[in-house]
Design a protein around this motif. Structure first.
Motif, mmCIF file in Angstrom:
data_model
loop_
_atom_site.group_PDB
_atom_site.id
_atom_site.type_symbol
_atom_site.label_atom_id
_atom_site.label_comp_id
_atom_site.label_asym_id
_atom_site.label_seq_id
_atom_site.Cartn_x
_atom_site.Cartn_y
_atom_site.Cartn_z
ATOM 1 N N THR A 112 3.728 10.299 -7.104
ATOM 2 C CA THR A 112 3.871 10.568 -5.667
ATOM 3 C C THR A 112 2.702 10.052 -4.833
ATOM 4 O OG1 THR A 112 2.845 12.753 -5.945
ATOM 5 C CG2 THR A 112 5.264 12.612 -6.119
ATOM 6 N N THR A 113 1.535 9.896 -5.438
ATOM 7 C CA THR A 113 0.369 9.424 -4.691
ATOM 8 C C THR A 113 0.507 7.929 -4.402
ATOM 9 O OG1 THR A 113 -1.017 11.059 -5.816
ATOM 10 C CG2 THR A 113 -2.141 9.237 -4.677
ATOM 11 N N THR A 114 0.309 7.551 -3.153
ATOM 12 C CA THR A 114 0.400 6.124 -2.796
ATOM 13 C C THR A 114 -0.878 5.402 -3.194
ATOM 14 O OG1 THR A 114 -0.483 6.452 -0.581
ATOM 15 C CG2 THR A 114 1.920 6.609 -0.859
ATOM 16 N N ILE A 115 -0.716 4.153 -3.587
ATOM 17 C CA ILE A 115 -1.873 3.362 -4.016
ATOM 18 C C ILE A 115 -2.818 3.109 -2.853
ATOM 19 C CG2 ILE A 115 -0.834 1.085 -3.623
ATOM 20 C CD1 ILE A 115 -3.068 2.131 -6.586
ATOM 21 N N GLY A 116 -2.261 3.084 -1.638
ATOM 22 C CA GLY A 116 -3.091 2.853 -0.464
ATOM 23 C C GLY A 116 -4.105 3.953 -0.221
ATOM 24 N N SER A 117 -3.843 5.130 -0.754
ATOM 25 C CA SER A 117 -4.750 6.259 -0.526
ATOM 26 C C SER A 117 -5.886 6.311 -1.536
ATOM 27 C CB SER A 117 -3.955 7.582 -0.577
ATOM 28 O OG SER A 117 -3.400 7.796 -1.873
ATOM 29 N N VAL A 118 -5.765 5.546 -2.617
ATOM 30 C CA VAL A 118 -6.801 5.598 -3.653
ATOM 31 C C VAL A 118 -7.402 4.213 -3.967
ATOM 32 C CG1 VAL A 118 -5.888 7.670 -4.755
ATOM 33 C CG2 VAL A 118 -5.057 5.415 -5.469
ATOM 34 N N MET A 119 -6.893 3.210 -3.307
ATOM 35 C CA MET A 119 -7.374 1.842 -3.589
ATOM 36 C C MET A 119 -8.821 1.662 -3.117
ATOM 37 S SD MET A 119 -5.520 -0.278 -0.525
ATOM 38 C CE MET A 119 -5.989 -0.014 1.203
ATOM 39 N N ASP A 128 0.807 -1.224 0.000
ATOM 40 C CA ASP A 128 0.000 0.000 0.000
ATOM 41 C C ASP A 128 0.836 1.268 0.000
ATOM 42 O OD1 ASP A 128 0.930 -0.241 2.587
ATOM 43 O OD2 ASP A 128 -1.051 -0.730 3.425
ATOM 44 N N SER A 129 2.148 1.138 0.263
ATOM 45 C CA SER A 129 3.037 2.310 0.238
ATOM 46 C C SER A 129 3.577 2.601 -1.160
ATOM 47 C CB SER A 129 4.209 2.089 1.194
ATOM 48 O OG SER A 129 4.928 0.911 0.836
ATOM 49 N N ALA A 130 3.326 1.693 -2.118
ATOM 50 C CA ALA A 130 3.795 1.899 -3.488
ATOM 51 C C ALA A 130 3.024 3.041 -4.136
ATOM 52 C CB ALA A 130 3.617 0.619 -4.295
ATOM 53 N N THR A 131 3.614 3.615 -5.180
ATOM 54 C CA THR A 131 2.939 4.710 -5.878
ATOM 55 C C THR A 131 1.881 4.156 -6.838
ATOM 56 O OG1 THR A 131 4.495 4.721 -7.724
ATOM 57 C CG2 THR A 131 5.046 6.082 -5.796
ATOM 58 N N VAL A 132 0.989 5.038 -7.247
ATOM 59 C CA VAL A 132 -0.019 4.647 -8.223
ATOM 60 C C VAL A 132 0.651 4.169 -9.507
ATOM 61 C CG1 VAL A 132 -1.909 5.470 -9.663
ATOM 62 C CG2 VAL A 132 -1.769 6.186 -7.270
ATOM 63 N N ARG A 133 1.766 4.819 -9.878
ATOM 64 C CA ARG A 133 2.498 4.414 -11.081
ATOM 65 C C ARG A 133 2.982 2.970 -10.958
ATOM 66 N NH1 ARG A 133 7.715 3.825 -12.481
ATOM 67 N NH2 ARG A 133 8.299 4.165 -14.697
ATOM 68 N N ASP A 134 3.524 2.624 -9.812
ATOM 69 C CA ASP A 134 3.993 1.251 -9.615
ATOM 70 C C ASP A 134 2.836 0.252 -9.712
ATOM 71 O OD1 ASP A 134 6.598 2.107 -9.205
ATOM 72 O OD2 ASP A 134 6.335 2.295 -7.027
ATOM 73 N N ALA A 135 1.690 0.638 -9.173
ATOM 74 C CA ALA A 135 0.512 -0.239 -9.221
ATOM 75 C C ALA A 135 0.043 -0.430 -10.652
ATOM 76 C CB ALA A 135 -0.606 0.336 -8.363
ATOM 77 N N LEU A 136 0.062 0.654 -11.436
ATOM 78 C CA LEU A 136 -0.369 0.555 -12.832
ATOM 79 C C LEU A 136 0.564 -0.357 -13.630
ATOM 80 C CD1 LEU A 136 -1.363 4.259 -13.610
ATOM 81 C CD2 LEU A 136 -2.872 2.300 -13.245
ATOM 82 N N LEU A 137 1.854 -0.276 -13.349
ATOM 83 C CA LEU A 137 2.812 -1.155 -14.017
ATOM 84 C C LEU A 137 2.536 -2.624 -13.667
ATOM 85 C CD1 LEU A 137 6.153 0.860 -13.584
ATOM 86 C CD2 LEU A 137 4.861 0.486 -15.699
ATOM 87 N N GLU A 138 2.179 -2.879 -12.416
ATOM 88 C CA GLU A 138 1.865 -4.242 -11.984
ATOM 89 C C GLU A 138 0.598 -4.749 -12.671
ATOM 90 O OE1 GLU A 138 2.657 -7.662 -9.342
ATOM 91 O OE2 GLU A 138 3.766 -6.094 -10.404
#
Length: 324
Positions: A266-273, A217-227
């Motif tokens: 910069t936005t963490t995925i945990g804040s928008v998941m 959940d500390s990963a960035t939105v960009r990292d999540a999109l890549l996954e």
């Protein structure tokens, strides 16, 4: 073009009416003899060996297949071949189910002395209980019909239908007596749609280990999109630092974010998941996963147990496996 007129519909309906009457009369044959045949087969330690000549042989093959697929081990032996060595397929503990409408099939009668000598119980299906086969059988199932549907009274029609129905009655009664379940049926039909629905479990289809889309959940939105893009499931699971499932991020969530003008770097995925994702346990049937996705109107599921992420799957996985 010929102007010859023939009432095909009437001819067809006549056949149905005659055969319907034959089946209706067959109800009287579900009697003590039928129950005795069921008991004999139910308590046999071997298999049911089905025999029949001509059209009775074709029906016999179907009866053997129905028995075998519903919990009663059975196979068909051609009487002609049995006289030339195939009789060796019959063993102690087996039951022979011999079929002949007349009860006088010579190829079967030739075998009966040997079958009797081996001590193999004989169940016959005949249209004449007083026939040779009917008299030699330990149990005779009466498949007599008032008339054949053939207008020449030559082609086996009503008689073969009655035989098939009697075979179905025998197989279904034995199936119920054995407590045979849908899951048991699926085990003998692994290649069919029912087998796939009743045998395949979520754990058989789910993506796991390196194929599982997951980020902390500390990963960035960009990292999540890549996954999401790399794993190709249209979503990624979100976990905390201890590996506990905390949320999910899907293609649908991405469309929602596009209107928020956030910084993907910069936005963490945990804040928008999406929190409290729909999950399923791995031991449940794949068909149950399909039902859950349809009810919740979602295209993917996370697989978890006691909050621990184990896998993921989507609708395409179920489609590919033939569950839907």
């Amino acid at each position: 073009m010929s102007d010859y007129s023939f009432d095909f519909r009437r001819a067809g309906l006549d056949v149905l009416n005659i055969e319907q009457d034959a089946i209706a009369q067959l109800k009287t044959a579900i009697d003590d003899h039928f129950a005795a045949a069921c008991q004999l087969i139910l308590h046999a330690t071997g298999k049911v060996v089905v025999m029949g000549m001509g059209k009775s042989g074709h029906i016999g093959k179907k009866i053997a297949a129905t028995l075998a697929s519903t919990g009663t081990p059975a196979f068909f032996v051609h009487p002609g071949e049995a006289s030339h060595g195939d009789l060796g397929m019959i063993n102690q503990g087996d039951v022979v189910l011999a079929i002949s409408n007349s009860g006088e099939a010579g190829e079967i009668l030739t075998l009966l002395p040997v079958i009797k000598r081996l001590g193999i119980p004989l169940v016959c299906m005949t249209g004449n209980p007083n026939s040779s086969m009917g008299q030699l059988a330990k149990v005779n199932l009466n498949i007599h019909v008032p008339q054949e549907a053939c207008p020449l009274a030559l082609a086996p029609t009503s008689s073969t239908t009655a035989t098939l129905v009697m075979g179905d009655a025998l197989a279904m009664a034995l199936m119920q007596a054995r407590g045979f379940t849908a899951n048991d049926f699926a085990l003998s039909h692994p290649g069919g749609a029912l087998g796939r629905k009743l045998l395949l479990r979520i754990s058989d289809l789910m993506h796991q280990d390196e194929r599982l889309p997951v980020v902390e959940d500390s990963a960035t939105v960009r990292d999540a999109l890549l996954e999401v893009s790399e794993k190709g499931l249209g979503m990624t699971a979100i976990v905390d630092s201890h590996g506990q499932l905390t949320g999910v991020f899907t293609d649908g969530d991405l469309r929602r974010l596009l209107d928020m003008r956030i910084d993907l770097h910069t936005t963490t995925i945990g804040s928008v998941m999406s929190k409290n994702p729909v999950t399923i346990e791995p031991e449940l049937l794949a068909a149950e996963g399909l039902k859950l996705m349809e009810e919740r109107k979602i295209n993917g599921l996370l697989v978890a147990k006691n909050g621990q992420l184990l896998g993921a799957l989507n609708m395409h996985d179920l489609l590919k496996a033939g569950v839907m």
